[in-house]
Motif scaffolding. Structure first.
Motif, PDB file in Angstrom:
ATOM      1  N   ALA A 363      -8.462   3.144   4.205  1.00  0.00           N
ATOM      2  CA  ALA A 363      -8.358   1.523   4.293  1.00  0.00           C
ATOM      3  C   ALA A 363      -8.457   0.801   3.302  1.00  0.00           C
ATOM      4  N   PRO A 364      -7.496  -0.245   3.157  1.00  0.00           N
ATOM      5  CA  PRO A 364      -7.894  -1.270   1.898  1.00  0.00           C
ATOM      6  C   PRO A 364      -8.944  -1.973   1.918  1.00  0.00           C
ATOM      7  N   ALA A 365      -9.520  -2.150   0.747  1.00  0.00           N
ATOM      8  CA  ALA A 365     -10.492  -2.861   0.347  1.00  0.00           C
ATOM      9  C   ALA A 365     -11.701  -2.255   0.762  1.00  0.00           C
ATOM     10  N   LEU A 366     -11.701  -1.009   1.320  1.00  0.00           N
ATOM     11  CA  LEU A 366     -13.300  -0.027   1.633  1.00  0.00           C
ATOM     12  C   LEU A 366     -13.388   0.855   0.807  1.00  0.00           C
ATOM     13  N   ASP A 367     -14.389   0.336   0.013  1.00  0.00           N
ATOM     14  CA  ASP A 367     -14.752   1.439  -0.965  1.00  0.00           C
ATOM     15  C   ASP A 367     -15.734   2.438  -0.587  1.00  0.00           C
ATOM     16  N   THR A 368     -15.230   3.373  -0.056  1.00  0.00           N
ATOM     17  CA  THR A 368     -15.990   4.558   0.623  1.00  0.00           C
ATOM     18  C   THR A 368     -16.551   5.606  -0.302  1.00  0.00           C
ATOM     19  N   VAL A 386     -19.812  -7.988   3.992  1.00  0.00           N
ATOM     20  CA  VAL A 386     -19.172  -8.693   5.413  1.00  0.00           C
ATOM     21  C   VAL A 386     -17.882  -8.435   5.296  1.00  0.00           C
ATOM     22  N   MET A 387     -17.272  -8.622   4.247  1.00  0.00           N
ATOM     23  CA  MET A 387     -15.762  -8.167   3.921  1.00  0.00           C
ATOM     24  C   MET A 387     -15.404  -6.811   4.280  1.00  0.00           C
ATOM     25  N   ILE A 392     -13.521  -2.527   8.404  1.00  0.00           N
ATOM     26  CA  ILE A 392     -14.003  -1.387   9.279  1.00  0.00           C
ATOM     27  C   ILE A 392     -13.656  -1.761  10.911  1.00  0.00           C
ATOM     28  N   ASP A 393     -14.090  -3.208  11.258  1.00  0.00           N
ATOM     29  CA  ASP A 393     -13.838  -3.469  12.482  1.00  0.00           C
ATOM     30  C   ASP A 393     -12.365  -3.573  12.791  1.00  0.00           C
ATOM     31  N   ALA A 394     -11.608  -3.705  11.959  1.00  0.00           N
ATOM     32  CA  ALA A 394     -10.143  -3.865  12.039  1.00  0.00           C
ATOM     33  C   ALA A 394      -9.643  -2.636  12.260  1.00  0.00           C
ATOM     34  N   LEU A 395     -10.113  -1.420  11.976  1.00  0.00           N
ATOM     35  CA  LEU A 395      -9.460  -0.037  11.808  1.00  0.00           C
ATOM     36  C   LEU A 395      -9.030   0.460  13.415  1.00  0.00           C
TER      37      LEU A 395
END
Length: 570
Positions: A363-368, A386-387, A392-395
């Motif tokens: 996922a872009p911008a998700l620093d897992t 929040v970002m 995550i909510d949009a996956l």
């Protein structure tokens, strides 16, 4: 007349009066019994509806309340035998109860003020949770819904996401430590217990700005009180429940050990809640009811909303505390169970688990890779949370997997309503009566005051005419490519499923539950692989909520869901 003779006459007169009163009580009891068993059923309009037959005192409660067997029974009754609307027997052949898989029927029952939660349900929940929004009706319920609305808006829930991340990461750290202590890359963990501790911590902070610290130490007084109290409730026998409902005086006069423990727990919760409430109110008043202040917990928002009302419409401290107890039960236990069932299902479908993990990692911008390394302070205060929550909510696949989990394994198996007056219920699917007559489409069925209506939440979630022929199979792809004949786009429930219900009694915190669950799952999956424990079969146990247990071990070991948890290696 001497004193002894007078006393004898008085005694004789009293004996006659007592005897007469006893005879009247017995006669009235017999009349009530005859009416209950013979007269009232004969005139019950549900009597001629199709449905399973029963002997005099046969009950269908096990068939409609056991989530291990209801999917097949619902399919047989609704699809093969009786049609979408029928009646079954409650406490015996005399007790007719309505059940329907007709969405028009359910919409009418769940939105009409004619139908309320039975007093038995409200009394049982009220004993543990007080006068909360989940067991109120009428004007009180409407006022409570309006009051709590600001606490569960999309914006309010987003403000709580740093807490979701923080506690999800703490859970991941605890599991990583347990795996290390096991001396390998794998450990068998009771996922149900750990997720419950996590959800409790989350709601403690998000709900009250209160640290239960259940992930690190389960000795905190309020947490321990809740856990002990609901452990007693979960194991309660039907006889004990009947005693609590119909003979509550027994609990007060001759309390057993469980009664004493429950009362002690309630006192602990109440005392701590009062202190927390007073402190929060002082803070809110000092902020002059600023809804944009840093105080984002539900209690603060609830107090501010309450203080904004006219004094005559404000809730008392006791009522405010009851709302918190209700939210804690619904906000922690039900969400924890939804996450637990999701991990259980993913363990059974490794291909789906791998596909979901790949979506989260890429996922872009998700620093897992580094999210679990953030310390708790920066996690809570970070605006980037929040970002990341929005990402995550949009996956799409995560959304599909979790919605499919809620569809297949809803935390609430079913619910009941009672008609407060005689009513006509509209139907959209014909009903063939027992005498062969047909109530046609767009006509009505009659129901009398006091009749119960069973809402089969899980059954509707698995109805083939809504979800397609594979309705009882776990298939996340149905949310992006609906099977032929399925009609979920027009389904009326929140999140397009019945798990959050709909209408007047729909779940006010569904946004909170969905986002919390997605963040916890998105935090865990990039770090761990979940698989079943060999030789263990998991069953479903329905006690207010649907909980997991190891078959043959419910009585001895209680609620649990052991899974093999391994470190994920790319």
């Amino acid at each position: 007349m001497d004193c002894s003779a007078a006393a004898f006459l008085l005694f004789s007169w009293l004996a006659k009066v007592v005897g007469l009163l006893a005879a009247l009580v017995v006669a009235r009891g017999l009349l009530w019994l005859v009416n209950l068993l013979l007269v009232a059923p004969w005139f019950d309009p549900l009597r001629n509806l199709p449905g399973p037959d029963a002997s005099a005192f046969k009950s269908h409660f096990s068939e409609v309340n056991d989530p291990d067997i209801t999917p097949q029974i619902y399919h047989d009754w609704a699809s093969n035998l009786f049609g979408k609307t029928f009646r079954y027997h409650g406490y015996g052949r005399h007790d007719y109860r309505l059940m329907s898989f007709d969405l028009r029927v359910l919409s009418h029952v769940l939105t009409s003020p004619v139908y309320e939660k039975p007093w038995q349900t409200r009394s049982y929940l009220g004993r543990l949770l007080g006068r909360g929004v989940f067991n109120m009706e009428g004007a009180e319920h409407k006022a409570l819904r309006k009051l709590i609305g600001p606490a569960f808006t999309a914006q309010a829930v987003k403000g709580m996401t740093p807490i979701f991340f923080q506690k999800a990461e703490e859970l991941a750290d605890r599991w990583d430590a347990l795996i290390s202590a096991n001396g390998s890359t794998t450990a068998t963990l009771d996922v149900a217990h750990w997720i419950s501790r996590t959800a409790f911590d989350i709601f403690g902070l998000a709900g009250f700005d209160y640290h239960f610290n259940a992930l690190h130490d389960e000795s905190e007084a309020v947490y321990s009180a809740y856990r002990r109290m609901f452990a007693i409730s979960d194991k309660a026998s039907p006889l004990r429940v009947l005693k609590q409902l119909y003979l509550p005086i027994v609990e007060k006069i001759w309390p057993d050990q469980d009664d004493k423990i429950t009362q002690q727990c309630l006192k602990t919760i109440r005392d701590s809640g009062i202190g927390l409430l007073h402190a929060k109110r002082e803070t809110c008043v000092a902020e002059k009811l600023d809804f944009h202040s840093e105080e984002k917990d539900i209690l603060s928002l609830l107090i501010k909303s309450n203080l904004s009302n006219e004094p005559s419409n404000r809730l008392s401290d006791a009522d405010l505390l009851d709302q918190l107890s209700s939210f804690l039960f619904a906000g922690s236990d039900s969400t924890a169970l939804a996450i637990t069932w999701c991990l259980h299902i993913l363990s059974q479908y490794p291909e789906i688990q791998s596909r979901l993990r790949a979506e989260i990692i890429s996922a872009p911008a998700l620093d897992t890779a580094t999210s679990s390394k953030r310390n708790s302070t920066s996690s809570v205060s970070s605006t980037s949370s929040v970002m990341q929550a929005d990402t995550i909510d949009a996956l799409p696949y995560l959304d599909a997997v979790f919605r499919e989990t809620l569809r297949i394994s809803p935390p609430v198996h079913g619910t009941v309503r009672v008609a407060t007056t005689d009513d006509l219920i509209p139907i959209s699917s014909p009903v063939v009566l027992r005498d062969g007559k047909i109530i046609g489409e767009n006509e009505h069925i009659r129901i009398k005051k006091g009749s119960f209506v069973h809402i089969p939440l899980e059954g509707i979630n698995m109805a083939e005419d809504i979800w397609g022929p594979d309705a009882r199979q776990f298939n996340p792809d149905r949310w992006t490519s609906h099977p032929a004949g399925a009609t979920p786009p027009s389904f009326p429930g929140l999140a397009n499923i019945m798990s959050f219900s709909f209408g007047r009694a729909s779940c006010p915190g569904y946004r909170f539950a969905l986002l919390e669950a997605k963040i916890v799952i998105a935090t865990l999956l990039p770090q761990f692989v979940f698989s079943p424990v060999e030789g263990i079969e998991i069953g479903k146990y329905n006690s207010v909520l649907t909980r997991p247990f190891v078959r043959e071990k419910l009585a001895s070991e209680g609620i649990q869901l052991p899974l093999r948890v391994s470190r994920y290696v790319d």
